[in-house]
Write an enzyme that holds these catalytic residues in place. Structure first.
Site, PDB file in Angstrom:
ATOM      1  CG  ASP A 116      -1.675   0.805   1.488  1.00  0.00           C
ATOM      2  OD1 ASP A 116      -1.928   1.970   0.423  1.00  0.00           O
ATOM      3  OD2 ASP A 116      -2.646   0.424   1.739  1.00  0.00           O
ATOM      4  CG  HIS A 165      -7.690   0.434   6.159  1.00  0.00           C
ATOM      5  ND1 HIS A 165      -7.599   0.233   4.587  1.00  0.00           N
ATOM      6  CD2 HIS A 165      -6.601   2.057   5.897  1.00  0.00           C
ATOM      7  CE1 HIS A 165      -7.564   1.912   4.175  1.00  0.00           C
ATOM      8  NE2 HIS A 165      -7.124   2.696   4.386  1.00  0.00           N
ATOM      9  CG  ASP A 166     -10.152   4.647   4.980  1.00  0.00           C
ATOM     10  OD1 ASP A 166      -8.991   4.448   6.154  1.00  0.00           O
ATOM     11  OD2 ASP A 166      -9.343   5.099   4.037  1.00  0.00           O
ATOM     12  CG  ASP A 179      -3.718   6.721   0.526  1.00  0.00           C
ATOM     13  OD1 ASP A 179      -4.269   6.120   1.456  1.00  0.00           O
ATOM     14  OD2 ASP A 179      -3.602   7.583   0.964  1.00  0.00           O
ATOM     15  CD  GLU A 223      -8.142   5.934  -0.549  1.00  0.00           C
ATOM     16  OE1 GLU A 223      -9.156   5.999  -0.312  1.00  0.00           O
ATOM     17  OE2 GLU A 223      -7.363   6.072  -1.013  1.00  0.00           O
TER      18      GLU A 223
END
Ligand code: TEU
Length: 545
Positions: free
Chosen positions: A106, A323-324, A207, A249
């Site tokens: 990531d 995870h968000d 990201d 993302e």
């Protein structure tokens, strides 16, 4: 690692793959410090192999002061000691590969940590060679260049008195934005990517990649004018070889944009994470904290547009959790009486579609949201939001309701492995509390239960690998206006798949389309066949030529 060159994945392998996201801090601790680590992940590879996944998206393990749980990187080519050593990382890559599992790292390329060597140099003087790696504007104290806000609250500009300048940060002030206009910076980032590819890493999750080409003077963050140029260069110079998968993302993506990002010629990215479906249950014009009920017709319309829009013209990522985000069973299912049925139903709805599915750790167990006291939360987003909203005069009780429903820490509680203390996650006190329900909901229990959520995910993964219609079929939505049932058909020349899901806790009548009168049921979340659809019932029917 001589073996890697021989073992390279074939181009497009990720279209048949199922990925699993690990949030390392919360997955498995082996040294009792309450934080998960790389050795912990290695110790759980057998579990992941049993589930049947093909790749792990590993949330950041790079060196970081952890102001934003690793999304603030201070060295792109070092492992943070809290997670282990470079040797551990190499072992994870190798051991995973032996089990047919690829590691996807990531990468946060939009910003670094303020503790990165580049930023420290940049702070020294305006003519330091690293100064231009970041985004600066001249100014005077208390008079920022404009009123842009950071995602986690406060101004997007932080003043550095000895330079007489502000630096730009879309996230925390400890996450200064990188200046992609600077060619040396871009080359340094590509070098870091090659460093990991050489170690056997087979892909990257990027990201907020749609935010790299910012133009703060025009208040542009996402989709800046040079974005596609930067992405093509990144793809050519850093990834440019077959077999590397890239997942962007992109909160800003709509269907036309995603067609460009994930164009089948591979000129930009393999696929994107888009969030349109994720934003449907919030109030129009509000933020994610402003909760609204989910409208099933809207959800169906959204998925249908994405399925049809990217068919042959791009590639979807399929996800509901990360995870968000809050836990999906608590969000769109029922985490009480029908937890098991509704977790399976939601998985059926998603995994029948075209794209690459992502399972977020614990989703395969039907893990749920948690309710903590304000002071127990760790995520800075929660604390900043609480302060901002209560100062604005909002009722603290309402603000807590939003946190319980939408806070990111819902997804970050320790993985529930067993009914031992701390859910088998650690011998020491975990960095974030374990959900109390771990005694009922845990991997050990589910591995021993043929009807568990885990076993159901395992079946879904196998089905995807058995029938090409999952990968190739086109998408037709049935009963678009129905507020209770989500049903669709996927078709190729010689296979048809019918997916039917009841989104309610009541029985609902549903007539199987004639074309499926003689189809076989390949999956269902109730043990026997019934006429109508029982609460949260889901099934898949397959018809073959
Ligand atoms: O998230 C991007 C992002 O914009 C999120 O902050 C999102 O808006 C928020 O979670 C909604 O509440 C990525 C990472 O996934 C996230 O964990 C990081 O905090 C963020 O970037 C900054 O790197």
């Amino acid at each position: 690692m001589a073996g890697f060159a021989l073992n390279k994945r074939k181009a497009g392998w990720w279209k048949e793959a199922v990925f699993y996201q690990i949030y390392p801090k919360s997955f498995q601790d082996t040294d009792g410090d309450g934080f998960g680590d790389l050795k912990g992940i290695i110790s759980r590879l057998d579990y992941l192999e049993e589930l049947g996944i093909d790749g792990i998206w590993l949330s950041p393990v790079f060196q970081s002061p952890q102001a934003d749980n690793g999304y603030d990187i201070s060295d792109y080519c070092a492992i943070d000691p809290m997670f282990g050593t470079m040797q551990d990382m190499q072992e994870l890559i190798d051991q995973a590969k032996r089990r047919g599992i690829s590691i996807i790292m990531d990468l946060v390329l939009n910003h670094s940590s303020d503790e990165h060597r580049w930023f420290r140099e940049a702070l020294k003087s305006r003519d330091n060679p690293y100064h231009d790696y970041y985004v600066w504007r001249d100014g005077e104290e208390n008079c920022p260049p404009n009123d842009m806000k950071a995602v986690f609250g406060g101004s997007a500009w932080t003043y550095v008195p000895h330079l007489g300048q502000y630096y730009f940060h879309q996230f925390l002030d400890k996450q200064p934005d990188l200046n992609w206009e600077n060619e040396n910076l871009r080359q340094e980032l590509y070098k870091a990517i090659r460093f990991w590819v050489d170690k056997g890493v087979e892909g990257f999750r990027l990201d907020v990649i749609d935010q790299i080409a910012k133009e703060p003077d025009q208040k542009i963050t996402a989709n800046g004018p040079r974005l596609h140029e930067f992405l093509r260069e990144l793809s050519r110079e850093a990834f440019g070889e077959e077999g590397i998968v890239t997942v962007g993302e992109t909160w800003s993506a709509d269907v036309p944009r995603a067609q460009v990002f994930s164009a089948p010629d591979g000129s930009e990215l393999s696929m994107v994470f888009q969030f349109e479906h994720i934003c449907l249950d919030q109030q129009a014009g509000g933020e994610k904290w402003d909760i609204a009920p989910l409208s099933l017709p809207k959800l169906k319309d959204c998925f249908c547009r994405w399925q049809q829009g990217l068919h042959g013209q791009g590639w979807n990522s399929l996800f509901m959790d990360n995870h968000d985000l809050p836990r999906i069973v608590s969000r769109w299912g029922d985490d009480g009486k029908y937890r098991v049925q509704s977790a399976k139903m939601l998985a059926t709805m998603l995994h029948g579609m075209q794209g690459t599915p992502y399972i977020y750790q614990g989703e395969e167990l039907g893990m749920t949201n948690i309710r903590l006291k304000l002071e127990e939360y760790v995520d800075p987003e929660i604390h900043n939001m609480y302060a901002e909203r209560t100062q604005r005069g909002m009722d603290p009780h309402d603000v807590m309701q939003s946190i319980w429903a939408r806070g990111r820490d819902n997804a970050r509680t320790p993985m529930q492995w067993s009914d031992e203390p701390y859910a088998g996650f650690s011998n020491g006190k975990p960095w974030l509390p374990v959900n109390e329900n771990y005694r009922q909901i845990n991997a050990r229990q589910e591995l021993g239960d043929p009807d568990s959520v885990f076993r159901y995910y395992q079946k879904l993964i196998r089905l995807r690998k058995t029938y090409p219609v999952f990968r190739d079929g086109d998408f037709t939505l049935l009963c678009p206006e129905d507020e209770r049932i989500f049903a669709y058909i996927r078709s190729t020349q010689d296979q048809k798949l019918l997916v039917v899901c009841n989104f309610t806790d009541r029985e609902v009548a549903f007539e199987i389309p004639d074309a499926f009168a003689h189809a076989k049921q390949i999956l269902g979340n109730y043990p026997d066949a019934g006429d109508g659809l029982r609460p949260y019932e889901a099934k898949m029917l397959l018809w073959e030529e």
